[in-house]
Scaffold this motif. Structure first.
Motif, PDB file in Angstrom:
ATOM      1  N   GLU A  60       0.834  -1.211   0.000  1.00 41.97           N
ATOM      2  CA  GLU A  60       0.000   0.000   0.000  1.00 41.97           C
ATOM      3  C   GLU A  60       0.864   1.256   0.000  1.00 41.97           C
ATOM      4  OE1 GLU A  60      -3.589   2.041   2.604  1.00 41.97           O
ATOM      5  OE2 GLU A  60      -3.156  -0.098   2.849  1.00 41.97           O
ATOM      6  N   LYS A  61       1.912   1.253   0.822  1.00 39.94           N
ATOM      7  CA  LYS A  61       2.862   2.374   0.847  1.00 39.94           C
ATOM      8  C   LYS A  61       4.246   1.820   0.555  1.00 39.94           C
ATOM      9  CE  LYS A  61       0.175   5.165   4.075  1.00 39.94           C
ATOM     10  NZ  LYS A  61       0.163   5.867   5.389  1.00 39.94           N
ATOM     11  N   ARG A  62       4.967   2.476  -0.343  1.00 38.89           N
ATOM     12  CA  ARG A  62       6.238   1.958  -0.842  1.00 38.89           C
ATOM     13  C   ARG A  62       7.183   1.531   0.280  1.00 38.89           C
ATOM     14  NH1 ARG A  62       7.751   3.441  -6.412  1.00 38.89           N
ATOM     15  NH2 ARG A  62       6.113   4.699  -7.356  1.00 38.89           N
ATOM     16  N   GLU A  71      -3.283  -0.810 -11.043  1.00 42.50           N
ATOM     17  CA  GLU A  71      -4.183   0.349 -11.102  1.00 42.50           C
ATOM     18  C   GLU A  71      -3.425   1.651 -11.372  1.00 42.50           C
ATOM     19  OE1 GLU A  71      -7.372   0.111 -11.186  1.00 42.50           O
ATOM     20  OE2 GLU A  71      -7.380  -2.052 -10.810  1.00 42.50           O
ATOM     21  N   ASP A  72      -2.258   1.795 -10.776  1.00 44.43           N
ATOM     22  CA  ASP A  72      -1.464   3.017 -10.921  1.00 44.43           C
ATOM     23  C   ASP A  72      -0.127   2.656 -11.561  1.00 44.43           C
ATOM     24  OD1 ASP A  72      -0.022   5.353 -10.725  1.00 44.43           O
ATOM     25  OD2 ASP A  72      -0.063   5.458  -8.533  1.00 44.43           O
ATOM     26  N   LYS A  73       0.046   3.029 -12.827  1.00 43.81           N
ATOM     27  CA  LYS A  73       1.258   2.647 -13.567  1.00 43.81           C
ATOM     28  C   LYS A  73       2.534   3.182 -12.922  1.00 43.81           C
ATOM     29  CE  LYS A  73      -0.852   2.049 -18.115  1.00 43.81           C
ATOM     30  NZ  LYS A  73      -0.873   2.500 -19.531  1.00 43.81           N
ATOM     31  N   GLU A  74       2.433   4.269 -12.183  1.00 43.76           N
ATOM     32  CA  GLU A  74       3.626   4.837 -11.543  1.00 43.76           C
ATOM     33  C   GLU A  74       4.170   3.931 -10.441  1.00 43.76           C
ATOM     34  OE1 GLU A  74       5.679   7.551 -12.148  1.00 43.76           O
ATOM     35  OE2 GLU A  74       4.592   7.392 -14.033  1.00 43.76           O
ATOM     36  N   ARG A  75       3.362   2.979  -9.972  1.00 47.97           N
ATOM     37  CA  ARG A  75       3.854   2.052  -8.949  1.00 47.97           C
ATOM     38  C   ARG A  75       4.830   1.027  -9.525  1.00 47.97           C
ATOM     39  NH1 ARG A  75       1.809   1.720  -3.939  1.00 47.97           N
ATOM     40  NH2 ARG A  75       3.899   0.815  -3.676  1.00 47.97           N
ATOM     41  N   TYR A  76       4.928   0.979 -10.876  1.00 48.57           N
ATOM     42  CA  TYR A  76       5.951   0.143 -11.512  1.00 48.57           C
ATOM     43  C   TYR A  76       7.087   1.023 -12.037  1.00 48.57           C
ATOM     44  CZ  TYR A  76       7.840  -3.912 -14.039  1.00 48.57           C
ATOM     45  OH  TYR A  76       8.647  -4.932 -14.485  1.00 48.57           O
ATOM     46  N   GLN A  77       7.209   2.213 -11.458  1.00 46.81           N
ATOM     47  CA  GLN A  77       8.337   3.108 -11.714  1.00 46.81           C
ATOM     48  C   GLN A  77       8.923   3.510 -10.365  1.00 46.81           C
ATOM     49  OE1 GLN A  77       9.182   3.650 -14.822  1.00 46.81           O
ATOM     50  NE2 GLN A  77       7.413   4.031 -16.123  1.00 46.81           N
ATOM     51  N   THR A  78      10.229   3.667 -10.310  1.00 49.35           N
ATOM     52  CA  THR A  78      10.829   4.240  -9.102  1.00 49.35           C
ATOM     53  C   THR A  78      10.513   5.729  -9.057  1.00 49.35           C
ATOM     54  OG1 THR A  78      12.924   4.747 -10.203  1.00 49.35           O
ATOM     55  CG2 THR A  78      12.707   2.562  -9.185  1.00 49.35           C
ATOM     56  N   VAL A  79      10.569   6.316  -7.862  1.00 45.39           N
ATOM     57  CA  VAL A  79      10.260   7.746  -7.743  1.00 45.39           C
ATOM     58  C   VAL A  79      11.356   8.609  -8.361  1.00 45.39           C
ATOM     59  CG1 VAL A  79       8.804   7.458  -5.706  1.00 45.39           C
ATOM     60  CG2 VAL A  79      11.256   7.918  -5.409  1.00 45.39           C
ATOM     61  N   TYR A  80      12.525   8.001  -8.630  1.00 47.52           N
ATOM     62  CA  TYR A  80      13.620   8.753  -9.250  1.00 47.52           C
ATOM     63  C   TYR A  80      13.831   8.348 -10.712  1.00 47.52           C
ATOM     64  CZ  TYR A  80      15.764   4.501  -7.314  1.00 47.52           C
ATOM     65  OH  TYR A  80      16.017   3.206  -6.952  1.00 47.52           O
ATOM     66  N   SER A  81      12.882   7.607 -11.298  1.00 48.59           N
ATOM     67  CA  SER A  81      13.027   7.205 -12.703  1.00 48.59           C
ATOM     68  C   SER A  81      13.059   8.440 -13.594  1.00 48.59           C
ATOM     69  CB  SER A  81      11.886   6.282 -13.113  1.00 48.59           C
ATOM     70  OG  SER A  81      10.643   6.960 -13.070  1.00 48.59           O
ATOM     71  N   LYS A  82      13.896   8.402 -14.616  1.00 46.38           N
ATOM     72  CA  LYS A  82      14.126   9.609 -15.405  1.00 46.38           C
ATOM     73  C   LYS A  82      14.419   9.311 -16.871  1.00 46.38           C
ATOM     74  CE  LYS A  82      17.644  13.217 -15.307  1.00 46.38           C
ATOM     75  NZ  LYS A  82      18.742  13.750 -14.486  1.00 46.38           N
ATOM     76  N   VAL A  83      15.277   8.324 -17.147  1.00 45.23           N
ATOM     77  CA  VAL A  83      15.763   8.083 -18.509  1.00 45.23           C
ATOM     78  C   VAL A  83      14.955   6.938 -19.123  1.00 45.23           C
ATOM     79  CG1 VAL A  83      17.776   7.598 -19.948  1.00 45.23           C
ATOM     80  CG2 VAL A  83      18.067   8.772 -17.747  1.00 45.23           C
ATOM     81  N   GLU A  84      14.094   7.248 -20.081  1.00 45.79           N
ATOM     82  CA  GLU A  84      13.187   6.246 -20.635  1.00 45.79           C
ATOM     83  C   GLU A  84      13.934   5.239 -21.508  1.00 45.79           C
ATOM     84  OE1 GLU A  84       8.864   8.059 -21.071  1.00 45.79           O
ATOM     85  OE2 GLU A  84      10.327   9.239 -22.196  1.00 45.79           O
ATOM     86  N   GLY A  85      13.559   3.951 -21.353  1.00 46.27           N
ATOM     87  CA  GLY A  85      14.202   2.950 -22.183  1.00 46.27           C
ATOM     88  C   GLY A  85      14.125   1.524 -21.689  1.00 46.27           C
ATOM     89  N   SER A  86      13.531   1.258 -20.518  1.00 47.82           N
ATOM     90  CA  SER A  86      13.537  -0.096 -19.951  1.00 47.82           C
ATOM     91  C   SER A  86      12.296  -0.891 -20.326  1.00 47.82           C
ATOM     92  CB  SER A  86      13.617  -0.036 -18.422  1.00 47.82           C
ATOM     93  OG  SER A  86      14.939  -0.126 -17.986  1.00 47.82           O
ATOM     94  N   ALA A  87      12.507  -2.222 -20.450  1.00 50.28           N
ATOM     95  CA  ALA A  87      11.397  -3.150 -20.648  1.00 50.28           C
ATOM     96  C   ALA A  87      10.917  -3.721 -19.317  1.00 50.28           C
ATOM     97  CB  ALA A  87      11.824  -4.279 -21.578  1.00 50.28           C
ATOM     98  N   ALA A  88      11.572  -3.355 -18.219  1.00 52.29           N
ATOM     99  CA  ALA A  88      11.155  -3.788 -16.883  1.00 52.29           C
ATOM    100  C   ALA A  88      11.719  -2.797 -15.874  1.00 52.29           C
ATOM    101  CB  ALA A  88      11.665  -5.196 -16.586  1.00 52.29           C
ATOM    102  N   ALA A  89      11.090  -2.738 -14.717  1.00 53.78           N
ATOM    103  CA  ALA A  89      11.547  -1.814 -13.680  1.00 53.78           C
ATOM    104  C   ALA A  89      12.724  -2.399 -12.906  1.00 53.78           C
ATOM    105  CB  ALA A  89      10.412  -1.516 -12.705  1.00 53.78           C
ATOM    106  N   PRO A  90      13.636  -1.538 -12.435  1.00 50.63           N
ATOM    107  CA  PRO A  90      14.649  -1.979 -11.464  1.00 50.63           C
ATOM    108  C   PRO A  90      13.973  -2.036 -10.096  1.00 50.63           C
ATOM    109  CG  PRO A  90      14.951   0.346 -11.972  1.00 50.63           C
ATOM    110  CD  PRO A  90      13.769  -0.116 -12.780  1.00 50.63           C
ATOM    111  N   THR A  91      13.398  -3.190  -9.779  1.00 47.14           N
ATOM    112  CA  THR A  91      12.362  -3.256  -8.746  1.00 47.14           C
ATOM    113  C   THR A  91      12.855  -3.040  -7.321  1.00 47.14           C
ATOM    114  OG1 THR A  91      12.552  -5.672  -8.781  1.00 47.14           O
ATOM    115  CG2 THR A  91      10.821  -4.681 -10.123  1.00 47.14           C
TER     116      THR A  91
END
Length: 346
Positions: A21-23, A156-176
């Motif tokens: 629920e919370k990161r 539900e929220d696509k940003e939950r599969y992004q880190t809060v510091y994600s910046k450079v677009e190009g990955s096929a998966a998140a650095p989880t």
């Protein structure tokens, strides 16, 4: 070294289907040799020391999964974009047998076309892309977030599969491993005197490809693109000179740091492709501690952490995690690993 040596029992119920629920309220298993502590992720600050350098991977996941058709037959084709540059792309194709050199695929009723120009191993195809406008905007419109195949729930929220510091677009998966950080926690870490610095590694097929061979040494890693800035290189070299710890957030950061140190013997501003495969017996060169999630059985990632902490330690920690119902894989809980007692710096 046999791949089955890295297998373990994992109940399916422990594969996390949704983020916590919370990161920062996910669980954290602190591993110091055979000593284990059960914590929450916000406690990570207690295990980071003033002067440490925390290395994060600032890659950002793109909407890399595309569903299209082969116009002449109407066959449905799924692409996962692993790497793109300009109007060319390397993709993993779901039903690759129908895609040969010269095959044209259509997405979004002509908004994007892909013409196959080459065939690689295990479902890899190379394409020329035909489109008008900005490619990432077209992907945002036509593509889907490429969640791993073991996640069956809708995000539900696509940003939950992004880190809060994600910046450079190009990955096929998140650095989880980085999904647990919040901006507030990052600020607390900085306030403690810990430097946070980014590298970029665009996560590709290395994350998705299982180890299919019996002998670990016969497995071939897929290349993943990385970048290091001069500023990050200077921070890391200075930390090494002063014998301060380098703490890598996730195996993607680990692979970037160890690749650069293996190639150059120091950190430097550079851009290249990493295909480093780390397994027990590897001589560590860069990393002093790792923040990482719990990985798949028989995967290259559990081999990496077994090399770092010691296989007996990882076996012990994973059994504890299963027995205590930690959540596993991309949306799961995390571990903090310090290096085994022997010195690894060369």
């Amino acid at each position: 070294m046999n791949t089955n040596d890295f297998d373990f029992y994992l109940p399916e119920s422990l594969i996390a289907q949704t983020p916590s629920e919370k990161r920062s309220e996910s669980r954290l298993l602190v591993v110091d040799d055979m000593n284990l502590e059960d914590k929450h992720f916000y406690n990570i600050i207690d295990y980071l020391n003033e002067g440490d350098v925390l290395v994060v991977n600032d890659t950002r996941v793109i909407a890399a999964r595309l569903f299209g058709t082969k116009p002449e037959t109407g066959a449905h084709v799924e692409l996962l974009i692993l790497k793109f540059e300009g109007k060319t792309a390397e993709c993993l194709v779901g039903n690759a047998k129908v895609v040969k050199v010269g095959t044209e695929l259509d997405f979004g009723e002509g908004k994007l076309k892909a013409i196959c120009t080459g065939i690689g191993e295990e479902g890899i195809r190379f394409f020329d892309l035909v489109f008008d406008g900005i490619f990432l905007e077209i992907l945002d419109e036509l593509g889907q977030m490429p969640l791993p195949p073991y996640i069956h729930e809708k995000l539900e929220d696509k940003e939950r599969y992004q880190t809060v510091y994600s910046k450079v677009e190009g990955s096929a998966a998140a650095p989880t491993a980085g999904l647990h950080f919040t901006q507030e926690l990052l600020q607390q870490i900085k306030d403690k005197g810990i430097t946070i610095t980014p590298v970029t590694l665009h996560v590709g097929l290395g994350t998705f490809r299982p180890v299919k061979v019996d002998d670990v040494l016969n497995h071939k890693m897929h290349k993943e693109e990385y970048f290091m800035s001069q500023e990050t290189a200077d921070i890391l070299n200075h930390a090494r000179e002063e014998k301060r710890r380098i703490v890598a957030v996730g195996t993607t950061s680990v692979r970037t740091l160890e690749t650069i140190m293996s190639e150059y013997g120091e950190f430097k501003a550079c851009h290249g492709d990493s295909e480093i495969f780390i397994y027990p017996g590897y001589k560590w060169k860069a990393v002093d501690a790792i923040i990482t999630n719990f990985h798949l059985p028989k995967s290259t990632l559990i081999m990496l952490v077994s090399s770092f902490a010691g296989k007996d330690v990882i076996d012990h920690a994973y059994k504890h995690a299963v027995d205590n119902e930690y959540r596993f894989f991309s949306f799961g809980d995390s571990m903090f690993l310090s290096h085994k007692k022997t010195s690894h710096v060369i």
